[in-house]
Motif scaffolding. Sequence first.
Motif, mmCIF file in Angstrom:
data_model
loop_
_atom_site.group_PDB
_atom_site.id
_atom_site.type_symbol
_atom_site.label_atom_id
_atom_site.label_comp_id
_atom_site.label_asym_id
_atom_site.label_seq_id
_atom_site.Cartn_x
_atom_site.Cartn_y
_atom_site.Cartn_z
ATOM 1 N N VAL A 216 16.746 8.088 3.319
ATOM 2 C CA VAL A 216 15.538 8.334 2.532
ATOM 3 C C VAL A 216 14.357 7.810 3.346
ATOM 4 O O VAL A 216 14.341 6.638 3.739
ATOM 5 N N PRO A 217 13.362 8.642 3.663
ATOM 6 C CA PRO A 217 12.263 8.196 4.524
ATOM 7 C C PRO A 217 11.569 6.958 3.957
ATOM 8 O O PRO A 217 11.260 6.891 2.767
ATOM 9 N N LEU A 218 11.318 5.978 4.830
ATOM 10 C CA LEU A 218 10.635 4.747 4.453
ATOM 11 C C LEU A 218 9.317 4.649 5.221
ATOM 12 O O LEU A 218 9.291 4.766 6.451
ATOM 13 N N ILE A 219 8.229 4.442 4.482
ATOM 14 C CA ILE A 219 6.913 4.244 5.066
ATOM 15 C C ILE A 219 6.434 2.851 4.679
ATOM 16 O O ILE A 219 6.461 2.488 3.503
ATOM 17 N N LEU A 220 6.025 2.064 5.668
ATOM 18 C CA LEU A 220 5.492 0.731 5.412
ATOM 19 C C LEU A 220 3.989 0.746 5.656
ATOM 20 O O LEU A 220 3.514 1.304 6.650
ATOM 21 N N VAL A 221 3.251 0.107 4.734
ATOM 22 C CA VAL A 221 1.797 0.041 4.823
ATOM 23 C C VAL A 221 1.401 -1.429 4.903
ATOM 24 O O VAL A 221 1.728 -2.227 4.017
ATOM 25 N N ALA A 222 0.703 -1.785 5.986
ATOM 26 C CA ALA A 222 0.260 -3.164 6.153
ATOM 27 C C ALA A 222 -0.843 -3.488 5.146
ATOM 28 O O ALA A 222 -1.542 -2.595 4.653
ATOM 29 N N VAL A 223 -1.016 -4.775 4.852
ATOM 30 C CA VAL A 223 -2.023 -5.179 3.864
ATOM 31 C C VAL A 223 -3.036 -6.162 4.418
ATOM 32 O O VAL A 223 -4.155 -6.257 3.921
ATOM 33 N N SER A 224 -2.671 -6.929 5.433
ATOM 34 C CA SER A 224 -3.592 -7.901 6.016
ATOM 35 C C SER A 224 -2.988 -8.423 7.310
ATOM 36 O O SER A 224 -1.779 -8.296 7.550
ATOM 37 N N GLN A 225 -3.838 -9.040 8.124
ATOM 38 C CA GLN A 225 -3.344 -9.582 9.383
ATOM 39 C C GLN A 225 -2.346 -10.728 9.184
ATOM 40 O O GLN A 225 -1.305 -10.746 9.845
ATOM 41 N N PRO A 226 -2.599 -11.684 8.275
ATOM 42 C CA PRO A 226 -1.613 -12.756 8.106
ATOM 43 C C PRO A 226 -0.230 -12.258 7.681
ATOM 44 O O PRO A 226 0.788 -12.837 8.082
ATOM 45 N N LYS A 227 -0.190 -11.185 6.895
ATOM 46 C CA LYS A 227 1.102 -10.718 6.384
ATOM 47 C C LYS A 227 1.841 -9.807 7.361
ATOM 48 O O LYS A 227 2.929 -9.309 7.041
ATOM 49 N N MET A 228 1.290 -9.614 8.564
ATOM 50 C CA MET A 228 2.050 -8.890 9.578
ATOM 51 C C MET A 228 3.299 -9.661 9.983
ATOM 52 O O MET A 228 4.250 -9.082 10.505
ATOM 53 N N ALA A 229 3.310 -10.963 9.716
ATOM 54 C CA ALA A 229 4.494 -11.775 10.006
ATOM 55 C C ALA A 229 5.690 -11.346 9.160
ATOM 56 O O ALA A 229 6.834 -11.698 9.482
ATOM 57 N N ARG A 230 5.454 -10.585 8.098
ATOM 58 C CA ARG A 230 6.553 -10.136 7.238
ATOM 59 C C ARG A 230 7.244 -8.887 7.778
ATOM 60 O O ARG A 230 8.222 -8.430 7.194
ATOM 61 N N LEU A 231 6.735 -8.330 8.864
ATOM 62 C CA LEU A 231 7.340 -7.140 9.450
ATOM 63 C C LEU A 231 8.522 -7.566 10.318
ATOM 64 O O LEU A 231 8.352 -8.349 11.253
ATOM 65 N N ARG A 239 10.374 5.408 9.139
ATOM 66 C CA ARG A 239 9.756 6.706 9.440
ATOM 67 C C ARG A 239 8.337 6.537 9.949
ATOM 68 O O ARG A 239 7.927 7.225 10.896
ATOM 69 N N LEU A 240 7.576 5.611 9.325
ATOM 70 C CA LEU A 240 6.162 5.516 9.673
ATOM 71 C C LEU A 240 5.628 4.139 9.304
ATOM 72 O O LEU A 240 5.918 3.624 8.228
ATOM 73 N N LEU A 241 4.827 3.564 10.207
ATOM 74 C CA LEU A 241 4.077 2.343 9.931
ATOM 75 C C LEU A 241 2.596 2.696 9.944
ATOM 76 O O LEU A 241 2.092 3.267 10.912
ATOM 77 N N ILE A 242 1.884 2.366 8.844
ATOM 78 C CA ILE A 242 0.446 2.594 8.750
ATOM 79 C C ILE A 242 -0.240 1.232 8.731
ATOM 80 O O ILE A 242 0.063 0.383 7.876
ATOM 81 N N LEU A 243 -1.160 1.018 9.669
ATOM 82 C CA LEU A 243 -1.868 -0.258 9.752
ATOM 83 C C LEU A 243 -3.229 -0.031 10.394
ATOM 84 O O LEU A 243 -3.501 1.045 10.941
ATOM 85 N N ASN A 244 -4.102 -1.034 10.313
ATOM 86 C CA ASN A 244 -5.392 -0.891 10.962
ATOM 87 C C ASN A 244 -5.370 -1.582 12.321
ATOM 88 O O ASN A 244 -4.394 -2.247 12.694
#
Length: 392
Positions: A216-231, A239-244
């Motif tokens: 099942v395709p999984l898309i992860l969307v980042a929410v903030s710079q500090p929480k990138m540690a959760r990746l 399938r896809l990572l969306i981040l700024n």
Amino acid sequence: MNEISKKEQLYELIRANPFISQQDLAVGLRLSRSAVAGHIASLIRERRLLGRAYVLPDKRPVLCIGAANLDRKLRTIAAMQLGTSNPATAEEVYGGVARNIAENLARLNLPTALLTALGDDGAGRALRDHAETAGIDMRGSLNLADTATGTYTAILDERGELVVALADMALYDRMTPEFIDSRLPQRAAASMTVADLNLPADSVSALLDSARADNVPLILVAVSQPKMARLPADLTGLRLLILNRGELETLAGHALPTEADVRLACRAVQARGARDVIVTCGSQGVFHTRDGELAWLAAHEVDVVDVTGAGDAFSAAVCWSLYQGSQDLTLACRRGLKVAAMTLESHETVSPMLASDILDEIQDFYPTPIPPMPPLPPTYSSFEPPLFPHKD
């Protein structure tokens, strides 16, 4: 009543409630559990149901997992004076990355479900009621009697500049891998999973494990710079990572001042297992991976009314495009930029003008030549407003 009509009646009950139990079906139809199981097996063989949770072929939803907050903005009318009461205006809106994406998808006429955590309080009930009114399936969300619903409060001065922001989002740590596993039937019923990084790192890993197993395709969307540690380090199955760009810089561990730097950082993410990456660059546009290279699309020029929620609208439109069966990320990003522009021109976090036919109009043609990417500024301004430096 003959067996054929019993089976059809059972099918209609499942259409009305895909998560109805076999016991409830048996009671409602005055059948034995074994007879109900036999009818369900027959419907699955006929491909009128798709297995677990009695998934109907035309009803498989996009499942969004993550935050649903009450966002508060307080702005002083005159110059702020510390240590005393200040006259101010107040505004409350429904927020949270996963919730915003879910509402956009529902307005784009996709079946949509949301797994989040809510407190047993007025804010939680208001968020649930608003979501269900918008057409979002909230069944399966975690209801916590011992904690408050997530909030984000921004204190602004008379110029609209952020003075301080307070985020109370610890309740999302309760969305553990055990909680994720307990919603397996609902997750298996989804056509696509979209999760934000408000989830604990172990829960993000659990979703990646499922994506590798069930496709099942999984898309992860980042929410903030500090929480990138959760990746997680291993992104195989994503399938896809969306981040700024700022979030990508955090992931890379250094600044990314040029297109070549962004390209190398995206390749590093793909080397960790992600199939594709989209990098939003605010009012300038977006990068996305394409056939081993990095493509660029400029943003629309708009008269900005409110930037709140535009980044989440972009992510939702990308998901909508992938849901339609197209794997063309350029087309998906063009659709995302269109919806982001509509949101920027609206006072609402989710544009009330959204409809699927708006995206149908954007087909798979590309401008020739594609406008060149402008130089990247040393400081970054995302789709999200300055008063919400972390989207959470």
